[in-house]
Write a protein that holds these residues in place. Structure first.
Motif, PDB file in Angstrom:
ATOM      1  N   UNK A 181      41.574  98.305  68.849  1.00  0.00           N
ATOM      2  CA  UNK A 181      40.318  98.917  69.290  1.00  0.00           C
ATOM      3  C   UNK A 181      40.527  99.829  70.479  1.00  0.00           C
ATOM      4  N   UNK A 182      41.545  99.527  71.284  1.00  0.00           N
ATOM      5  CA  UNK A 182      41.849 100.438  72.390  1.00  0.00           C
ATOM      6  C   UNK A 182      42.307 101.768  71.841  1.00  0.00           C
ATOM      7  N   UNK A 183      43.140 101.718  70.792  1.00  0.00           N
ATOM      8  CA  UNK A 183      43.652 102.958  70.224  1.00  0.00           C
ATOM      9  C   UNK A 183      42.530 103.810  69.659  1.00  0.00           C
ATOM     10  N   UNK A 184      41.568 103.146  69.038  1.00  0.00           N
ATOM     11  CA  UNK A 184      40.469 103.903  68.445  1.00  0.00           C
ATOM     12  C   UNK A 184      39.384 104.203  69.455  1.00  0.00           C
ATOM     13  N   UNK A 185      39.524 103.697  70.656  1.00  0.00           N
ATOM     14  CA  UNK A 185      38.501 103.808  71.690  1.00  0.00           C
ATOM     15  C   UNK A 185      37.169 103.294  71.163  1.00  0.00           C
ATOM     16  N   UNK A 186      37.279 102.193  70.483  1.00  0.00           N
ATOM     17  CA  UNK A 186      36.119 101.634  69.796  1.00  0.00           C
ATOM     18  C   UNK A 186      35.485 100.574  70.688  1.00  0.00           C
ATOM     19  N   UNK A 187      34.486 100.989  71.429  1.00  0.00           N
ATOM     20  CA  UNK A 187      33.878 100.060  72.382  1.00  0.00           C
ATOM     21  C   UNK A 187      33.175  98.922  71.661  1.00  0.00           C
ATOM     22  N   UNK A 188      32.548  99.246  70.536  1.00  0.00           N
ATOM     23  CA  UNK A 188      31.797  98.219  69.828  1.00  0.00           C
ATOM     24  C   UNK A 188      32.718  97.087  69.395  1.00  0.00           C
ATOM     25  N   UNK A 189      33.874  97.435  68.903  1.00  0.00           N
ATOM     26  CA  UNK A 189      34.779  96.399  68.448  1.00  0.00           C
ATOM     27  C   UNK A 189      35.325  95.602  69.604  1.00  0.00           C
ATOM     28  N   UNK A 190      35.599  96.298  70.693  1.00  0.00           N
ATOM     29  CA  UNK A 190      36.082  95.580  71.870  1.00  0.00           C
ATOM     30  C   UNK A 190      35.049  94.557  72.316  1.00  0.00           C
ATOM     31  N   UNK A 191      33.779  94.948  72.199  1.00  0.00           N
ATOM     32  CA  UNK A 191      32.708  94.000  72.535  1.00  0.00           C
ATOM     33  C   UNK A 191      32.778  92.797  71.616  1.00  0.00           C
ATOM     34  N   UNK A 192      32.999  93.061  70.346  1.00  0.00           N
ATOM     35  CA  UNK A 192      33.083  91.976  69.374  1.00  0.00           C
ATOM     36  C   UNK A 192      34.189  90.996  69.742  1.00  0.00           C
ATOM     37  N   UNK A 193      35.319  91.541  70.128  1.00  0.00           N
ATOM     38  CA  UNK A 193      36.460  90.690  70.466  1.00  0.00           C
ATOM     39  C   UNK A 193      36.147  89.862  71.695  1.00  0.00           C
TER      40      UNK A 193
END
Lengths: 538, 344
Positions: free
Chosen positions: A383-395
């Motif tokens: 998720x860091x690579x994709x800069x995917x904040x939503x997924x980081x939240x999920x994790x």
């Protein structure tokens, strides 16, 4: 090319006669030879676009290139003890003449001449005829008309000798003479040596119309084909393709090749080459300029389904200006990602082309997979690579759930070392800070821990759902003998508690006992804090 | 001289067969592993012997295939050992097999790491697994190398180096190092052949980092190397002033460092004390410690030369190995390059 033909032991004409069931590899070689044949012819006719005169020379080269068994036979003959008496000797000589390789024919004839001193004069005559045949020199000063005149003179001379029966006593030399004069029937008799109608065509042109113009080529091609094929053999697809080429019908060539070959490779590359030579645009088809792109896209899409050649296909898409990018975007997401390493390579391809949607989607797939396998660190790194904040939240939610369930953090190596990645999502920041709070508490740095805890709530970093847990964490700090929370801080804590309970009022009641306990602790702490702050040190 | 051979399979790993140091032979046999094929293979190749020393430079022997062996799945790492064994399904997820990404050998022990975050220790003479460190990492472990006979170093997807002491029974690393900036995934690690505390790593951003493992949390030097992922980094086994890296961007770099003075680097210990005090991180041991040319934090002090080793840009260079004067590398362009006159 010659080696390939020697290995295959066949020439191109046989490629359709072989059943591919028995010789799968064999037929591949034949197809390759056929493709090479078509390609070279297209080069000669379309790309070099040779004018009359040099056209024939190019066609001669073309035939010589694709009929290499002559050299092998010649080698056999020359390596034997007595070449002139070898059973293939005359075949070789005649083949040389048919291919217009007169120098070599002369050298071979010398060997025969030495064996037959009685016919020495005949051989000398033949030798001189062969040496005097004019060949057009494109780079020279001679014009085509001059060459034509010279050639006609030579032709008449040969004809005279023939009519005078000069070579009548030696049937081989007579045969050669007839070939030189361009006698069609004689040429047709040499079917076995010629073996293909296009060889017949070129030889016929060589000895009867060496100044043939490109526009007239197809008349001769059609008639030669008809003459050569007797009632037994039928016109093969390869023949139609070559015929279309002689008619300068590029589109027909491409169309026939597409039909016959089961793979877009040849057609795509041929069309690409012709497009670069600007040969496709002169035709008035409404998809003319896009045909190249169409074929390249077909080919590349086919490549993409290959388990390892998909990487090459990417380059092809790059060279299709209109639809290439869109096609690549669709295809790249379908590459099966068995290992992380493959996913990394696919991602690199997407990132180089700024395909951010695809990057996100692939990273999300990998992250979900990691999450399912409980690899939270991997999931976070994707998720860091994709800069995917939503997924980081999920994790982070996952981590927090784990904490609530077990009471301790899993994967401390990850949380302790988040670094700047913490800023990717609010929840992640909270997680990092919360862990920091625990560390401070563990190190007994209570004042700092308290400050951090409070800031987590007041700065709204913590989600409200977690406030109860945070307040519960504050309890031991409140119950300490020493006053840790100042009065102001206690007021803020009370405010947070009230905010929490009022918002949750409509839902199921939060454990009333806990709230009571908190209120009690807060009140006691407040009292002690006020006293402590109001006390003057004596 | 560089020669390329097209082998119709994308090469993921190449390794020389070790030759004994006492013989002056150059290595002539190497193994390659393929990936992304329906049937992957481990193949062994020979480049023929160079014969006596009187042979002229231009001898180009094409690698000849000696034998090959089928392999399930992509070949992700290769090491050479004298015994061959097969441990199946060592790395797994709860529901599926997980790819094993790296292997390190210290005969007879073998350590493997994988995408499941496990470290598994095998012994060549035993059937089963000797030890498993479960959940050694929450992310994928990409590479492993032996630091000492009982210590291994792993690198993972969140930019951490972890030191594991295999004598300890605990399941946690004895040390964790990472960069303070972005935690880019690290894909390769190699230890300095003579000085066991120096390691080099490479990762997703193509930066080459040289670390001193004794020193705590910061790498000694960071150098911009490649424009894409760095897949492998190798110190030259006998000439450690030379380092080789290869990358997804299709280049293979040869790094050569030399100390500013004429003295060989291992003698510099006490003499250049003014040099050490100026560098940002003074080694803990003080003046007497041996300073490697790689540990000069300021690269202007030591000369660092980089040369591209491949003639032109190819598809990703996935793997390289260097031994003596011979270098072999494999690419996604289905080619193996062998260079027998590496200037070391």
């Amino acid at each position: 090319m010659e080696e390939l033909q020697q290995v295959a032991g066949v020439d191109v004409f046989d490629f359709i006669c072989l059943t591919s069931a028995f010789f799968p590899f064999f037929s591949q070689v034949s197809i390759l030879l056929a493709i090479e044949l078509i390609w070279n012819l297209c080069e000669v006719l379309f790309i070099d676009a040779a004018p009359a005169g040099s056209l024939l020379l190019h066609l001669l080269d073309w035939v010589r290139l694709h009929k290499a068994d002559v050299d092998e036979k010649a080698k056999d003959v020359l390596q034997s003890d007595s070449p002139a008496e070898h059973h293939n000797y005359w075949d070789v000589v005649v083949s040389y003449v048919l291919q217009g390789r007169l120098e070599e024919a002369r050298q071979m004839l010398v060997k025969q001449a030495t064996l037959q001193p009685a016919s020495r004069n005949m051989y000398k005559l033949m030798d001189s005829l062969l040496s005097k045949m004019p060949f057009y020199n494109p780079g020279g000063t001679q014009t085509l008309t001059e060459f034509d005149v010279k050639w006609r003179n030579w032709h008449e001379e040969v004809d005279r000798y023939l009519k005078d029966n000069t070579f009548a006593s030696n049937r081989h030399l007579e045969l050669i003479c007839k070939i030189l004069v361009g006698d069609e029937d004689t040429l047709l008799e040499q079917k076995e040596l010629l073996s293909t109608w296009y060889h017949f065509l070129v030889t016929r042109l060589l000895y009867s119309h060496p100044t043939v113009k490109p526009t007239d080529l197809h008349y001769y091609a059609q008639s030669c084909l008809t003459m050569f094929l007797d009632s037994r053999s039928v016109q093969e697809p390869l023949d139609s393709i070559l015929l279309a080429a002689f008619e300068f019908d590029i589109y027909l060539v491409i169309k026939d090749c597409s039909i016959v070959l089961n793979n877009w490779w040849f057609v795509a590359h041929l069309t690409d080459l012709l497009d670069h030579c600007k040969l496709l645009q002169s035709h008035n088809l409404n998809f003319g300029s896009n045909m190249r792109e169409f074929l390249l896209l077909e080919y590349a899409s086919g490549l993409f389904t290959h388990h390892s050649l998909w990487q090459c296909a990417v380059d092809y898409f790059d060279h299709c200006p209109e639809l290439g990018r869109a096609c690549l975007e669709l295809q790249i997401e379908r590459v099966p990602l068995d290992t992380e390493r493959k996913a990394l390579k696919v991602l690199r391809i997407c990132e180089e082309r700024q395909m951010s949607e695809q990057v996100r989607s692939i990273c999300k797939i990998m992250a979900m997979r990691a999450l399912r396998n409980n690899r939270l660190g991997s999931a976070l790194s994707w998720s860091i690579r994709a800069k995917d904040a939503a997924f980081a939240t999920l994790i982070s939610e996952r981590f927090l759930q784990d904490y609530c369930a077990k009471g301790t953090f899993s994967d401390l190596d990850l949380i302790d070392n988040l670094g700047p990645a913490m800023l990717l999502s609010d929840r992640l920041t909270f997680l990092g800070k919360y862990r920091e709070f625990h560390k401070l508490y563990g190190e007994k740095r209570f004042k700092e821990a308290a400050k951090l805890l409070l800031s987590l709530m007041t700065a709204k970093i913590a989600p409200q759902s977690f406030w109860m847990t945070l307040l519960t964490d504050a309890l031991p700090l409140l119950e300490q003998k020493e006053v840790i929370f100042s009065a102001d801080q206690t007021y803020e804590l009370m405010y947070c508690l009230e905010e929490l309970t009022s918002s949750l009022d409509t839902e199921e009641d939060v454990e009333q006992t806990k709230v009571e306990l908190l209120r009690l602790s807060l009140a006691r702490n407040l009292a002690m804090a006020i006293i402590k702050e109001g006390t003057v040190e004596t | 001289m560089e020669s390329a051979k097209y082998v119709s399979q994308k090469i993921s790993k190449t390794r020389w067969r070790p030759v004994s140091y006492s013989s002056l032979q150059q290595p002539d046999i190497f193994a390659t592993g393929s990936w992304d094929n329906e049937e992957n293979k481990v193949s062994v190749w020979s480049i023929g012997n160079l014969g006596s020393s009187g042979l002229e430079d231009g001898f180009e022997g094409d690698p000849q295939l000696i034998c090959e062996q089928k392999h399930d799945g992509d070949v992700l790492d290769l090491q050479t050992m004298s015994i061959c064994k097969h441990w199946a399904r060592a790395h797994r997820y709860p529901s599926d097999n997980a790819p094993s990404t790296g292997v390190a050998c210290n005969s007879p022990e073998i350590v493997t790491v994988g995408e499941d975050g496990r470290i598994i220790v095998f012994r060549a003479d035993q059937e089963g697994v000797v030890r498993v460190i479960e959940n050694a990492d929450s992310s994928t472990l990409h590479a492993v190398t032996y630091l000492r006979t009982t210590e291994v170093l792993t690198v993972n997807s969140i930019g951490q180096l972890k030191l594991w002491d295999l004598r300890q029974q605990s399941n946690s690393p004895s040390q964790i190092l990472s960069l303070s900036r972005d935690r880019v995934p690290l894909y390769c690690v190699d230890r300095h052949p003579n000085q066991q505390h120096i390691v080099a790593t490479g990762g997703q951003d193509g930066m080459l980092c040289v670390w001193d493992v004794r020193q705590g949390n910061m790498p000694f030097s960071l150098m911009e190397a490649h424009s894409a992922e760095m897949w492998e980094v190798h110190f030259h086994p006998t000439n450690p002033d030379h380092l080789f890296t290869c990358s997804e961007d299709g280049s293979l770099l040869h790094w050569e460092t030399s100390s500013p003075s004429e003295m060989p680097s291992f003698l510099q210990g006490g003499r250049n004390s003014n040099m050490t005090s100026r560098s940002a991180m003074a080694p803990a041991g003080g003046n007497q410690s041996i300073i490697s040319a790689w540990l000069h934090g300021d690269s202007s002090k030591s000369r660092l030369e980089t040369t591209h080793m491949l003639p032109s840009q190819t598809l990703s260079v996935n793997s390289l190995d260097v031994l003596g004067q011979c270098l072999v590398c494999g690419t996604d362009g289905e080619a193996i390059f062998v260079n027998r006159q590496v200037p070391v």
